[in-house]
Scaffold this active site. Sequence first.
Site, PDB file in Angstrom:
ATOM      1  N   THR A 172      -1.146   7.669  -0.855  1.00 53.41           N
ATOM      2  CA  THR A 172      -2.453   7.539  -1.529  1.00 53.41           C
ATOM      3  C   THR A 172      -3.282   6.384  -0.973  1.00 53.41           C
ATOM      4  O   THR A 172      -4.467   6.297  -1.255  1.00 53.41           O
ATOM      5  CB  THR A 172      -2.257   7.267  -3.035  1.00 53.41           C
ATOM      6  OG1 THR A 172      -1.524   6.023  -3.156  1.00 53.41           O
ATOM      7  CG2 THR A 172      -1.474   8.376  -3.707  1.00 53.41           C
ATOM      8  N   ARG A 209       0.837  -1.192   0.000  1.00 53.41           N
ATOM      9  CA  ARG A 209       0.000   0.000   0.000  1.00 53.41           C
ATOM     10  C   ARG A 209       0.878   1.250   0.000  1.00 53.41           C
ATOM     11  O   ARG A 209       1.772   1.393   0.818  1.00 53.41           O
ATOM     12  CB  ARG A 209      -0.877  -0.021   1.254  1.00 53.41           C
ATOM     13  CG  ARG A 209      -1.919   1.053   1.257  1.00 53.41           C
ATOM     14  CD  ARG A 209      -2.691   1.020   2.537  1.00 53.41           C
ATOM     15  NE  ARG A 209      -3.596  -0.109   2.564  1.00 53.41           N
ATOM     16  CZ  ARG A 209      -4.773  -0.079   3.174  1.00 53.41           C
ATOM     17  NH1 ARG A 209      -5.164   0.998   3.810  1.00 53.41           N
ATOM     18  NH2 ARG A 209      -5.544  -1.115   3.166  1.00 53.41           N
ATOM     19  N   ASP A 268       0.784 -12.542   9.484  1.00 51.47           N
ATOM     20  CA  ASP A 268       1.475 -12.683  10.775  1.00 51.47           C
ATOM     21  C   ASP A 268       1.077 -13.996  11.460  1.00 51.47           C
ATOM     22  O   ASP A 268       1.924 -14.686  12.035  1.00 51.47           O
ATOM     23  CB  ASP A 268       1.104 -11.525  11.719  1.00 51.47           C
ATOM     24  CG  ASP A 268       1.686 -10.196  11.256  1.00 51.47           C
ATOM     25  OD1 ASP A 268       2.393 -10.174  10.229  1.00 51.47           O
ATOM     26  OD2 ASP A 268       1.406  -9.187  11.922  1.00 51.47           O
ATOM     27  N   ASP A 322      -4.054 -10.352  11.576  1.00 48.67           N
ATOM     28  CA  ASP A 322      -3.281 -10.271  10.341  1.00 48.67           C
ATOM     29  C   ASP A 322      -2.954 -11.695   9.884  1.00 48.67           C
ATOM     30  O   ASP A 322      -2.185 -12.411  10.544  1.00 48.67           O
ATOM     31  CB  ASP A 322      -1.998  -9.471  10.573  1.00 48.67           C
ATOM     32  CG  ASP A 322      -1.237  -9.245   9.275  1.00 48.67           C
ATOM     33  OD1 ASP A 322      -0.864 -10.232   8.604  1.00 48.67           O
ATOM     34  OD2 ASP A 322      -1.035  -8.084   8.907  1.00 48.67           O
TER      35      ASP A 322
END
Length: 207
Positions: A107, A103, A202, A199
């Site tokens: 933005t 990401r 993870d 996550d």
Amino acid sequence: MKGVTVITHPLVRHNLTRLRDERTGPQEFRRVLSEVAALMVYEATRSFAVAPLRVKTPLSRAAGHRLQREVVLVPVLRAGLGMLDSILQLIPHARVGFIGLKREETTLRATSYHQSLPPNLKPFEVILIEPMLATGGSAVAALDLLAELGARHVRVVNLVAAPEGIRRVRAHYPKLPIFTAAVDRRLNRKGYILPGLGDAGDRLFGV
Ligand code: URA
């Protein structure tokens, strides 16, 4: 939701609950995610096109079928890797492409940092493996890459989806079939799915 198949098989629900449980460590998480993936892909491939094929048994001729199209599995890195092996066991002749997305800080758009895919996806059945459909940003970015390479027959195998993510994918790809084990409540402010499972990368890899 139209085009979204929630796979409610008892084994999927049982295993999804184990994945959600914070006490499930990486070793068990990997094993259970792999089991769920195999169960899910069985459902997700139910509508694969088949072509007629005649064979000879030792006794007679028989009418049969073969898959009409070759298959490409595309796990989105990292978490998609956790579903890959067991899907490959069911579709051992599949090719495997990879998409890595990150990401952009400013933005918040998902951009690709890695892709290895067949140059022309038009003839293939493509299964995009995206375990967590959260904002939908990375799924749409991955689907855009697949579309740029001509993919026509794409489906998504996803473990947990947020309504926000489904809406976003739907807005860009209204007819895309999505297979998931659960549509959860919503996203939190950091873009994690609630209740979700944390996550997924993870949980899988321990970091
Ligand atoms: N990705 C994850 O791994 N978990 C979430 O809840 C959202 C995105």
